[in-house]
Scaffold this motif. Sequence first.
Motif, PDB file in Angstrom:
ATOM      1  N   GLU A 157       0.816  -1.211   0.000  1.00 51.38           N
ATOM      2  CA  GLU A 157       0.000   0.000   0.000  1.00 51.38           C
ATOM      3  C   GLU A 157       0.854   1.268   0.000  1.00 51.38           C
ATOM      4  O   GLU A 157       0.614   2.194  -0.779  1.00 51.38           O
ATOM      5  CB  GLU A 157      -0.943   0.012   1.218  1.00 51.38           C
ATOM      6  CG  GLU A 157      -1.976  -1.098   1.151  1.00 51.38           C
ATOM      7  CD  GLU A 157      -3.252  -0.798   1.928  1.00 51.38           C
ATOM      8  OE1 GLU A 157      -3.158  -0.146   2.992  1.00 51.38           O
ATOM      9  OE2 GLU A 157      -4.334  -1.218   1.475  1.00 51.38           O
ATOM     10  N   ASN A 158       1.857   1.327   0.858  1.00 52.34           N
ATOM     11  CA  ASN A 158       2.570   2.585   1.049  1.00 52.34           C
ATOM     12  C   ASN A 158       3.745   2.806   0.112  1.00 52.34           C
ATOM     13  O   ASN A 158       4.207   3.932  -0.046  1.00 52.34           O
ATOM     14  CB  ASN A 158       3.020   2.707   2.505  1.00 52.34           C
ATOM     15  CG  ASN A 158       1.817   2.778   3.427  1.00 52.34           C
ATOM     16  OD1 ASN A 158       0.844   3.445   3.116  1.00 52.34           O
ATOM     17  ND2 ASN A 158       1.876   2.054   4.542  1.00 52.34           N
ATOM     18  N   HIS A 159       4.227   1.746  -0.510  1.00 51.16           N
ATOM     19  CA  HIS A 159       5.338   1.929  -1.454  1.00 51.16           C
ATOM     20  C   HIS A 159       4.890   1.672  -2.890  1.00 51.16           C
ATOM     21  O   HIS A 159       5.269   2.394  -3.795  1.00 51.16           O
ATOM     22  CB  HIS A 159       6.517   1.045  -1.060  1.00 51.16           C
ATOM     23  CG  HIS A 159       7.126   1.461   0.244  1.00 51.16           C
ATOM     24  ND1 HIS A 159       8.126   2.392   0.330  1.00 51.16           N
ATOM     25  CD2 HIS A 159       6.830   1.103   1.524  1.00 51.16           C
ATOM     26  CE1 HIS A 159       8.439   2.592   1.602  1.00 51.16           C
ATOM     27  NE2 HIS A 159       7.671   1.822   2.345  1.00 51.16           N
ATOM     28  N   MET A 160       4.063   0.636  -3.096  1.00 55.01           N
ATOM     29  CA  MET A 160       3.596   0.349  -4.454  1.00 55.01           C
ATOM     30  C   MET A 160       2.279   1.070  -4.768  1.00 55.01           C
ATOM     31  O   MET A 160       1.807   1.030  -5.903  1.00 55.01           O
ATOM     32  CB  MET A 160       3.434  -1.157  -4.640  1.00 55.01           C
ATOM     33  CG  MET A 160       4.736  -1.920  -4.370  1.00 55.01           C
ATOM     34  SD  MET A 160       4.610  -3.675  -4.802  1.00 55.01           S
ATOM     35  CE  MET A 160       4.589  -3.587  -6.591  1.00 55.01           C
ATOM     36  N   ALA A 161       1.687   1.709  -3.767  1.00 52.12           N
ATOM     37  CA  ALA A 161       0.434   2.469  -3.947  1.00 52.12           C
ATOM     38  C   ALA A 161      -0.718   1.587  -4.439  1.00 52.12           C
ATOM     39  O   ALA A 161      -1.575   2.037  -5.187  1.00 52.12           O
ATOM     40  CB  ALA A 161       0.654   3.663  -4.881  1.00 52.12           C
ATOM     41  N   ILE A 162      -0.711   0.332  -4.006  1.00 50.34           N
ATOM     42  CA  ILE A 162      -1.775  -0.596  -4.380  1.00 50.34           C
ATOM     43  C   ILE A 162      -2.591  -0.926  -3.125  1.00 50.34           C
ATOM     44  O   ILE A 162      -2.060  -1.537  -2.190  1.00 50.34           O
ATOM     45  CB  ILE A 162      -1.196  -1.912  -4.954  1.00 50.34           C
ATOM     46  CG1 ILE A 162      -0.307  -1.626  -6.176  1.00 50.34           C
ATOM     47  CG2 ILE A 162      -2.307  -2.897  -5.296  1.00 50.34           C
ATOM     48  CD1 ILE A 162       0.407  -2.873  -6.715  1.00 50.34           C
ATOM     49  N   PRO A 205       6.375   6.908  -7.310  1.00 49.23           N
ATOM     50  CA  PRO A 205       7.704   7.484  -7.038  1.00 49.23           C
ATOM     51  C   PRO A 205       8.563   6.690  -6.061  1.00 49.23           C
ATOM     52  O   PRO A 205       9.771   6.603  -6.225  1.00 49.23           O
ATOM     53  CB  PRO A 205       7.364   8.864  -6.467  1.00 49.23           C
ATOM     54  CG  PRO A 205       6.047   9.213  -7.083  1.00 49.23           C
ATOM     55  CD  PRO A 205       5.303   7.916  -7.221  1.00 49.23           C
ATOM     56  N   ARG A 206       7.960   6.074  -5.036  1.00 50.25           N
ATOM     57  CA  ARG A 206       8.783   5.400  -4.027  1.00 50.25           C
ATOM     58  C   ARG A 206       9.566   4.212  -4.573  1.00 50.25           C
ATOM     59  O   ARG A 206      10.568   3.809  -3.992  1.00 50.25           O
ATOM     60  CB  ARG A 206       7.924   4.950  -2.847  1.00 50.25           C
ATOM     61  CG  ARG A 206       7.610   6.105  -1.919  1.00 50.25           C
ATOM     62  CD  ARG A 206       6.859   5.646  -0.693  1.00 50.25           C
ATOM     63  NE  ARG A 206       6.604   6.785   0.162  1.00 50.25           N
ATOM     64  CZ  ARG A 206       7.445   7.206   1.114  1.00 50.25           C
ATOM     65  NH1 ARG A 206       8.561   6.555   1.345  1.00 50.25           N
ATOM     66  NH2 ARG A 206       7.150   8.262   1.835  1.00 50.25           N
ATOM     67  N   LEU A 212       6.299  14.733  -5.864  1.00 46.80           N
ATOM     68  CA  LEU A 212       6.424  13.264  -5.875  1.00 46.80           C
ATOM     69  C   LEU A 212       5.500  12.650  -4.822  1.00 46.80           C
ATOM     70  O   LEU A 212       4.851  11.631  -5.070  1.00 46.80           O
ATOM     71  CB  LEU A 212       7.876  12.855  -5.622  1.00 46.80           C
ATOM     72  CG  LEU A 212       8.854  13.151  -6.772  1.00 46.80           C
ATOM     73  CD1 LEU A 212      10.302  12.945  -6.312  1.00 46.80           C
ATOM     74  CD2 LEU A 212       8.560  12.284  -7.997  1.00 46.80           C
ATOM     75  N   GLY A 213       5.451  13.278  -3.659  1.00 40.54           N
ATOM     76  CA  GLY A 213       4.551  12.806  -2.602  1.00 40.54           C
ATOM     77  C   GLY A 213       3.101  12.877  -3.055  1.00 40.54           C
ATOM     78  O   GLY A 213       2.306  11.969  -2.789  1.00 40.54           O
ATOM     79  N   GLU A 214       2.755  13.954  -3.762  1.00 45.61           N
ATOM     80  CA  GLU A 214       1.385  14.091  -4.262  1.00 45.61           C
ATOM     81  C   GLU A 214       1.060  13.005  -5.283  1.00 45.61           C
ATOM     82  O   GLU A 214      -0.035  12.458  -5.298  1.00 45.61           O
ATOM     83  CB  GLU A 214       1.205  15.472  -4.923  1.00 45.61           C
ATOM     84  CG  GLU A 214       1.166  16.632  -3.926  1.00 45.61           C
ATOM     85  CD  GLU A 214       1.267  17.986  -4.622  1.00 45.61           C
ATOM     86  OE1 GLU A 214       1.513  18.978  -3.919  1.00 45.61           O
ATOM     87  OE2 GLU A 214       1.109  18.038  -5.868  1.00 45.61           O
TER      88      GLU A 214
END
Lengths: 508, 508
Positions: free
Chosen positions: A203-208, A299-300, A409-411
Amino acid sequence: MGKKGKSGISPTRADNYAEWYQQVVRAADMAENSAVRGCMVIKPWGYAIWEHMQRILDGMFKATGHKNAYFPLFIPKSFLEKEAAHVEGFAKECAVVTHHRLVEGPEGGLIVDPKAKLEEPLIVRPTSETIIGASFASWVNSYRDLPLLINQWANVVRWELRTRLFLRTTEFLWQEGHTAHATEAEALEETRRMLDVYADFVENHMAIPVVKGRKTESERFPGALDTFCIEAMMQDRKALQAGTSHFLGQNFARASGIKFQDKDEVEQLAWTTSWGVSTRLIGALVMTHADDDGMVVPPRIAPAHVAILPIFRDDDSKVAVMAHVEQLASRLREQRFGDRQLEVEVDTRDLRGGEKNWSWIKRGVPIRIEVGPRDVEAGGAMLVRRDQGIRDKKSVTVDELVATVPTVLGEIQTALFERARANRAEHTREIDDWDEFVDYFTPKNKKQPEVHGGFAMAHWCGEAEVEEKIKEMKVTIRSIPLEGDETPGRCIVTGKPSPRRVLFAKAY
Amino acid sequence: MGKKGKSGISPTRADNYAEWYQQVVRAADMAENSAVRGCMVIKPWGYAIWEHMQRILDGMFKATGHKNAYFPLFIPKSFLEKEAAHVEGFAKECAVVTHHRLVEGPEGGLIVDPKAKLEEPLIVRPTSETIIGASFASWVNSYRDLPLLINQWANVVRWELRTRLFLRTTEFLWQEGHTAHATEAEALEETRRMLDVYADFVENHMAIPVVKGRKTESERFPGALDTFCIEAMMQDRKALQAGTSHFLGQNFARASGIKFQDKDEVEQLAWTTSWGVSTRLIGALVMTHADDDGMVVPPRIAPAHVAILPIFRDDDSKVAVMAHVEQLASRLREQRFGDRQLEVEVDTRDLRGGEKNWSWIKRGVPIRIEVGPRDVEAGGAMLVRRDQGIRDKKSVTVDELVATVPTVLGEIQTALFERARANRAEHTREIDDWDEFVDYFTPKNKKQPEVHGGFAMAHWCGEAEVEEKIKEMKVTIRSIPLEGDETPGRCIVTGKPSPRRVLFAKAY
């Protein structure tokens, strides 16, 4: 969308989702099929994504007390025979090494040397439970040796008939955690801890966004007492299992002889767990974030955060533009995002501007920065975000750019996650009526026979027969979620009591 | 040396060097043999050393413009047949996959399914030149695609009859760099650049002095036009090849069809290189630095820089000691050495003090710190360096300790390198007389039939017959050094002119 509404990837998702996927992977230079059936070549852009995934996950494993080790690629046939369920699950479709030499054949070329047949065939590991079990058995003697918390990064092989880049390949890369504990409670705690690590990472790195849950008995890992998983929704609304964590009870300890003397000097069997994620996650990444113009990398885990595209017409303008670009690049590289310095690619290839630009769109670099002679004069640059329209350029000064890129990038990271979560919410429905359930999973679009409703949250009485019946529609219970609505109800098939809704979906 | 002069490892180097090596590796918990013939299990301490080696080397590869990728584990038999010299060198002793399924046998258990025979056998990669060549052929079309600078971290398999942990195993881990260039000059430059990277890494991080040189024709990589290497002296005075970098000319480009259009639109064959180092380097590390008490790890690649050993007799003293220890550990972890924060292990295992202490001596952690109740009272600790006597304890205050540990680590790193260099200097001799040469390489010690003079720098006329003759003594030309004395002379065997002295040694 490119010129005249033409998209970067052809076909689009709406036209042919399965083919769109393959084209995105290829256009992003992430991977390609090899000359070896079912095995892929992971190209630098795809491999760099994997390296960032590895780096972050590895840090999380170490922070939770695990150490890496490496075990043999080959597993003696007899090892696979030790655990009955494991045989059923893994031993059948695999690469079997039977000989250890080639010799020159009678007609030139090489043939397998019949004199070099192995006494016992070796299997290329499909997973390492049995071979690691043998090591654990010799490493564990006393309660002082527990817990034993080991992880391995490795390649594994499962002979697949139908393969697809990243999603299902004969050889793939993964990590497999294997742990042994003195008590059932500790092993269960470990199983859940690693599920949480996976959910956090995905969730927090791959945004899935993922649903954490427990598998039903029929979907468990062969030999496990309990399998936990995280499930994600792809853009075609199918589920993809993004990570699993297994509580193996004492089954593998018994099969491998992992025993220890407890504090009272009584011999006990250890309790073991295993957990893994693989390069398959990169397939989930593509199917969660990519669009009709190509890949979109959060981005991460992006190999580069920023691509700078210098634009010039002659040698004079080139000198001025490149000086401006190099200065900008080095100022950006001093900035940080997440746990690393910004990675900035300056694209100086001898290609036309449009071609260059499209290559970065298709690779999904989070931010593109264009710098032409006019930008140099104005002390600025054009900024384009990959998660926004490809013509959505914003003119900014260099100082602004350097100061805001980490924020942007955070956005982007957040926007990608929110977009995926909105897509999942849109295609998740609570269903209590069987006809509605059938209709929900029945494709309506003849051009895209795979497209259907999405995730269904429905009641289930716990009977395996119900699962079997629903499987006829290619729908499975993905998991019994660990969170969310826990209201009891009535099974959608039998009407019998159900403790809570479970997650039904078609799946990869 | 332990109590009453007894050493930590038995036998000692002087008693039985080969067995001492195996015992050091085992006592340090670095690796062990597995149930699979010739394959080792790399245990956490050994694997962590490899991880640090990987991390540093990978950074050096990236800093010189290389990108990582991943290619299939399996190589079709026909690929290996493409390059004649390559067949000779690699295709013979290898793991051959012939089937893709196991089925239940008539007597229970599993048997290889005769119906699942592969049309073409697959070879488990012994090296990836041919399979990477196939990819390069499709990736390279224009001069714009060059140079192509790729590295792979992977496992490889070579069927070895006699294996030894790290030094020679059927499966091992390595990196293999593969590059393609537009011109011969660029490819040669790359070959030399990577040799320099290896020498820099091995000397400055592993603290192993090396001789950079060029192999003679008979010792070249199969298919290469030129092979460069770094050679190191082990404590038994034998040489170990610690890394190689090959100039492949156009041989592999021709075999694989790696062609490009140059700026004048003329089709050209590319020029390629390959270079690699492997887990064998860990064997070199052991044989360079370990002593009769066990392993000694240079600080720059040590899994932990410091082990803190709390000493207490009862629960009261335990509370005080552990509070002191935790504070010390967290202050140390804020310090840096080389490119990372200090890694500090606090050994709280439920074991006796002597046993704990010896386990860290045998693992070779650079610094041990003992903290007992009296140290707590004095606000200090006892510091012991692994490169000094195991009883050479130094009482220091905590502030001193925190301030000086990075400096002491640097001193240890330098001391290990200097010690190895002194050992090499002591056992290297310029020899101009044939009888002296024979005597130099003739073992004198009946107990240790392997011990001989060491490295000989002698003149050679360049004839392969001379190499053959000297090989009868198990002595080979390790390399024609790239540096050092370049005075011409007369061949030690034929008396013919020799352009410079070359390096003769017995080798692993």
